[in-house]
Scaffold this active site. Structure first.
Site, PDB file in Angstrom:
ATOM      1  N   THR A 174       0.733  -1.242  -0.023  1.00 46.43           N
ATOM      2  CA  THR A 174       0.062  -0.082   0.081  1.00 46.43           C
ATOM      3  C   THR A 174       0.750   1.352   0.162  1.00 46.43           C
ATOM      4  OG1 THR A 174      -0.285   0.047   2.404  1.00 46.43           O
ATOM      5  CG2 THR A 174      -2.046  -1.204   1.009  1.00 46.43           C
ATOM      6  N   CYS A 175       2.137   1.328   0.485  1.00 50.71           N
ATOM      7  CA  CYS A 175       2.944   2.534   0.451  1.00 50.71           C
ATOM      8  C   CYS A 175       3.314   2.825  -0.824  1.00 50.71           C
ATOM      9  CB  CYS A 175       4.269   1.973   1.262  1.00 50.71           C
ATOM     10  SG  CYS A 175       3.727   1.862   3.109  1.00 50.71           S
TER      11      CYS A 175
END
Length: 86
Positions: free
Chosen positions: A52-53
């Site tokens: 997700t980063c």
């Protein structure tokens, strides 16, 4: 029908949350957000995962088995809990 549109919208929002960690698009729009799909190894029973980063979807190489891809993506998105941070 409008019900189909609603279901499709909900699916897109859940996919966005799965890959990015948030269900909201950036103020500049989705086009401003980098989004990558990356192979995560050979065909397997593994579900897709995400970083997700980095807005990266990691997919095992399901080949041309689109039914398997749809099943695994659906399960991954439906069962996604993450860290539970709101």
């Amino acid at each position: 029908s409008s019900a189909d549109t609603g279901d499709g919208e909900e699916t897109r929002v859940r996919l966005l949350k799965f890959v990015t960690g948030t269900s909201r698009a950036p103020i500049e729009g989705l086009g401003s957000m980098p989004f990558k799909i990356q192979r995560s190894g050979p065909d397997s029973m593994q579900l897709p995962t995400a970083h997700t980063c980095f807005n990266t979807l990691l997919l095992p190489d399901y080949g041309s088995d689109y039914d398997k891809l749809a099943d695994r993506m659906g399960r991954a998105v439906d069962e996604c809990e993450g860290f539970g941070l709101q």
